[in-house]
Design a protein around this motif. Sequence first.
Motif, mmCIF file in Angstrom:
data_model
loop_
_atom_site.group_PDB
_atom_site.id
_atom_site.type_symbol
_atom_site.label_atom_id
_atom_site.label_comp_id
_atom_site.label_asym_id
_atom_site.label_seq_id
_atom_site.Cartn_x
_atom_site.Cartn_y
_atom_site.Cartn_z
ATOM 1 N N PHE A 208 0.812 -1.214 0.000
ATOM 2 C CA PHE A 208 0.000 0.000 0.000
ATOM 3 C C PHE A 208 0.847 1.266 0.000
ATOM 4 C CE2 PHE A 208 -2.670 3.259 2.101
ATOM 5 C CZ PHE A 208 -3.687 3.307 1.166
ATOM 6 N N ARG A 209 1.942 1.274 0.744
ATOM 7 C CA ARG A 209 2.787 2.468 0.761
ATOM 8 C C ARG A 209 3.421 2.713 -0.599
ATOM 9 N NH1 ARG A 209 6.535 1.024 5.655
ATOM 10 N NH2 ARG A 209 6.089 -1.034 4.774
ATOM 11 N N ALA A 210 3.763 1.642 -1.301
ATOM 12 C CA ALA A 210 4.313 1.791 -2.661
ATOM 13 C C ALA A 210 3.261 2.382 -3.588
ATOM 14 C CB ALA A 210 4.784 0.436 -3.184
ATOM 15 N N LYS B 124 2.830 6.210 -5.935
ATOM 16 C CA LYS B 124 2.548 6.237 -7.370
ATOM 17 C C LYS B 124 1.289 7.023 -7.722
ATOM 18 C CE LYS B 124 4.554 1.595 -7.821
ATOM 19 N NZ LYS B 124 4.229 0.161 -8.034
ATOM 20 N N MET B 125 0.368 7.149 -6.772
ATOM 21 C CA MET B 125 -0.900 7.807 -7.072
ATOM 22 C C MET B 125 -1.533 8.329 -5.789
ATOM 23 S SD MET B 125 -3.262 4.390 -7.775
ATOM 24 C CE MET B 125 -4.784 5.299 -8.105
ATOM 25 N N ASP B 126 -2.426 9.281 -5.922
ATOM 26 C CA ASP B 126 -3.202 9.776 -4.788
ATOM 27 C C ASP B 126 -4.399 8.839 -4.628
ATOM 28 O OD1 ASP B 126 -4.966 11.115 -3.066
ATOM 29 O OD2 ASP B 126 -4.230 13.079 -3.693
ATOM 30 N N VAL B 127 -4.256 7.854 -3.757
ATOM 31 C CA VAL B 127 -5.240 6.781 -3.639
ATOM 32 C C VAL B 127 -6.610 7.319 -3.225
ATOM 33 C CG1 VAL B 127 -5.804 4.581 -2.542
ATOM 34 C CG2 VAL B 127 -3.419 5.125 -3.080
ATOM 35 N N TYR B 128 -6.634 8.207 -2.263
ATOM 36 C CA TYR B 128 -7.917 8.718 -1.784
ATOM 37 C C TYR B 128 -8.644 9.518 -2.864
ATOM 38 C CZ TYR B 128 -11.425 11.011 1.088
ATOM 39 O OH TYR B 128 -12.620 11.474 1.597
ATOM 40 N N TRP C 76 -3.737 -10.077 -13.459
ATOM 41 C CA TRP C 76 -2.356 -10.088 -12.961
ATOM 42 C C TRP C 76 -1.405 -10.422 -14.101
ATOM 43 C CZ3 TRP C 76 1.264 -14.063 -13.035
ATOM 44 C CH2 TRP C 76 2.482 -13.770 -12.399
ATOM 45 N N TRP C 77 -0.272 -9.727 -14.092
ATOM 46 C CA TRP C 77 0.779 -9.949 -15.085
ATOM 47 C C TRP C 77 2.133 -9.916 -14.379
ATOM 48 C CZ3 TRP C 77 -3.147 -6.515 -15.140
ATOM 49 C CH2 TRP C 77 -4.118 -6.626 -16.148
ATOM 50 N N SER C 78 3.018 -10.784 -14.792
ATOM 51 C CA SER C 78 4.379 -10.752 -14.260
ATOM 52 C C SER C 78 5.053 -9.439 -14.650
ATOM 53 C CB SER C 78 5.180 -11.930 -14.826
ATOM 54 O OG SER C 78 6.555 -11.781 -14.514
ATOM 55 N N TYR C 79 5.982 -8.991 -13.806
ATOM 56 C CA TYR C 79 6.772 -7.805 -14.143
ATOM 57 C C TYR C 79 7.837 -8.115 -15.195
ATOM 58 C CZ TYR C 79 4.930 -4.821 -10.383
ATOM 59 O OH TYR C 79 4.134 -4.043 -9.577
ATOM 60 N N ARG C 80 8.027 -9.390 -15.492
ATOM 61 C CA ARG C 80 9.081 -9.805 -16.411
ATOM 62 C C ARG C 80 8.594 -9.813 -17.860
ATOM 63 N NH1 ARG C 80 10.034 -15.129 -15.523
ATOM 64 N NH2 ARG C 80 12.120 -15.026 -16.451
ATOM 65 N N MET D 91 -3.006 1.566 -13.519
ATOM 66 C CA MET D 91 -1.670 1.086 -13.186
ATOM 67 C C MET D 91 -1.379 1.327 -11.705
ATOM 68 S SD MET D 91 -1.042 0.125 -16.256
ATOM 69 C CE MET D 91 0.703 -0.311 -16.281
ATOM 70 N N GLY D 92 -0.263 0.760 -11.234
ATOM 71 C CA GLY D 92 0.158 0.971 -9.860
ATOM 72 C C GLY D 92 0.566 -0.297 -9.142
ATOM 73 N N SER D 93 0.248 -1.449 -9.730
ATOM 74 C CA SER D 93 0.546 -2.750 -9.127
ATOM 75 C C SER D 93 0.725 -3.755 -10.259
ATOM 76 C CB SER D 93 -0.606 -3.180 -8.208
ATOM 77 O OG SER D 93 -0.490 -4.525 -7.791
#
Length: 252
Positions: free
Chosen positions: A11-13, A17-21, A200-204, A239-241
């Motif tokens: 969550f902190r990451a 990356k974005m203003d979640v609220y 879900w997608w791998s980062y690779r 995006m963000g995760s």
Amino acid sequence: MKLVSWNVNGFRALQRKMDVYQWMLQQELDAFMIQETKLQADQIAFDTPDYFQYWNHAVRKGYSGTAIFVKRKPENVKYGMGIEEYDQEGRLITLEYPDYFLVTCYTPNSQRDLARLDFRLGWGSAFTRYIKSLDLEKPVIFCGDLNVAHQAIDLRYPKNNEKNSGFTVEERHDFSELLSAGFADSFRSLHPQSEGAYTWWSYRLNARERNIGWRIDYFVLSKRLNAAIVKAAIRHEVMGSDHCPIELVIDL
């Protein structure tokens, strides 16, 4: 009622990356459920004036964890299933409302070498019993990263992954058993033949850009709520995760 679920992979990451609220407000969400928060109670810095917050943290630092943000205050809140073996990792929160239960879930991963498959299957059996017990009282909506691609249509390369974590026969059967107990996969209820619909997608290897992914995030609900589903969507553009949010609009 508009609901969104998202494995945020920290969550902190995500906050960096974005203003979640502000995103929550822009989306006009009634409820926002997240998984894999990866933080402890003293690490939370998140002000949500329009939402009530509920967090469940893992005993192990920087691992697992779930949270729910809701506009409407629930009657009761429960953390975990009441089974010590499965309640150490902050994987489950249940909110009770007068006419339904709302649950966020982060199912354990059986790991690449399937070292945790037995634990994963034990969790699955216990979770099915738990959800069925709730369903006896009132309808249930549960969501989250369930760490399983249920059918071949739910991942890009099913043949190559038949013995891999998240697509083993045992894990898929576990999910089938849950659905057969009176529950429905909301996305497949509305989009039974939709291909390339992944969460879900791998980062690779640029997997997300190439849409080489898996659908392992779900909104599942008591079958008697099926007729109330207005929309079930995969928000792949957000995006963000390594996961994307999923959305359910339901008329309750």
